[in-house]
Design a protein around this motif. Sequence first.
Motif, mmCIF file in Angstrom:
data_model
loop_
_atom_site.group_PDB
_atom_site.id
_atom_site.type_symbol
_atom_site.label_atom_id
_atom_site.label_comp_id
_atom_site.label_asym_id
_atom_site.label_seq_id
_atom_site.Cartn_x
_atom_site.Cartn_y
_atom_site.Cartn_z
ATOM 1 N N UNK A 1 55.304 58.396 49.178
ATOM 2 C CA UNK A 1 53.840 57.699 49.452
ATOM 3 C C UNK A 1 53.520 56.761 48.429
ATOM 4 N N UNK A 2 52.742 55.601 48.635
ATOM 5 C CA UNK A 2 52.383 54.423 47.795
ATOM 6 C C UNK A 2 51.101 54.376 47.895
ATOM 7 N N UNK A 3 50.132 53.940 46.728
ATOM 8 C CA UNK A 3 48.732 53.625 46.941
ATOM 9 C C UNK A 3 48.526 52.364 46.068
ATOM 10 N N UNK A 4 47.578 51.606 46.426
ATOM 11 C CA UNK A 4 47.227 50.389 45.529
ATOM 12 C C UNK A 4 45.630 50.555 45.053
ATOM 13 N N UNK A 5 45.533 50.343 43.824
ATOM 14 C CA UNK A 5 44.100 50.395 43.183
ATOM 15 C C UNK A 5 43.660 49.357 42.665
ATOM 16 N N UNK A 6 42.522 48.896 42.795
ATOM 17 C CA UNK A 6 41.722 47.797 42.107
ATOM 18 C C UNK A 6 40.773 48.153 41.299
ATOM 19 N N UNK B 1 41.050 48.942 54.143
ATOM 20 C CA UNK B 1 42.146 49.737 55.016
ATOM 21 C C UNK B 1 42.887 50.538 54.025
ATOM 22 N N UNK B 2 43.262 49.731 53.045
ATOM 23 C CA UNK B 2 44.378 50.510 52.127
ATOM 24 C C UNK B 2 43.973 51.571 51.295
ATOM 25 N N UNK B 3 42.363 51.966 51.362
ATOM 26 C CA UNK B 3 41.564 52.900 50.748
ATOM 27 C C UNK B 3 41.584 54.049 51.692
ATOM 28 N N UNK B 4 41.539 53.852 52.795
ATOM 29 C CA UNK B 4 41.250 54.935 53.841
ATOM 30 C C UNK B 4 42.661 55.488 54.511
#
Length: 277
Positions: free
Chosen positions: A55-60, A109-112
């Motif tokens: 899995x991959x996550x992007x955080x701002x 959408x990338x946070x949900x």
Amino acid sequence: MPKLNQFKTLVLDEFEEEKFHLPPHTHTYYEIIYINKGSGIHHLNNNLLQYKAGDLFVISPDDEHYFDIKKSTRFTFIKFTDNYFNSKQNLTCDEFLVNTPESFMRDKILKETVLKFDEPCKTILKNTVENIVTYGKYIDVTSSPIVFYQILSIFGLIKETIRCMNLQMQSTHLDNEQIANYIHQNIYQPKLVQIKVIAEHFNIAQTYFSAYFKRTFSISYRDYIHNLRTTLIEKRFHNNQLPIKQIAYEFGFTDESHLTNYFKKRKNMKPTDFKKL
């Protein structure tokens, strides 16, 4: 809540833990987080996202997050500041002047949603992350074009996965006519035409907006604003119906002397002399 800072433009961090070493936190930089092994729950902006290997996550910087590890997890963190992509403008294509990685990473959408990477994207992603980590053991990754393009390729994989999952992201298409209309409508309110405000309005990173505007309109944003404001002020003077004090108020100047100094700097003459022409 702790807020983490980072001064290097790009930092790679790989480690394995049974309990995440940080409490819920935010930071001033961006993160791409890849799960090499393990499982648990990623708490991201009050969303509970179950994670597993691959899995991959992007955080701002706006995000609040931490990991609740259920099974010993090995992470790869790719952490970068605003200046990382901004300093590589000579390496980027036109698309990234508009749809910048930073603005892309902020999409809700990338946070949900946990992205579901299918083959061959899943394998390519794993290999890409490994390549970046390997390069980081031998060279200074902050200045490496190869690492830069590897990181960009991760965003390409994310976009392809989003397309395959039929997810709808916020539109980042810029309409040049809309930009011009926005400026003309708000030229009378200086705060609304500041770069940081208009960049946020059109969902383009502030660090890229000036470059995009000059490339598109063949004039710097600052000069465009000054030329437009000066032209409109000249028209007011030609009509000769409004006092300078009222014109100053209309264009957001603090007082008549502020407008006089601005006009003199732009036209090399005082408003009173210009009105006599």
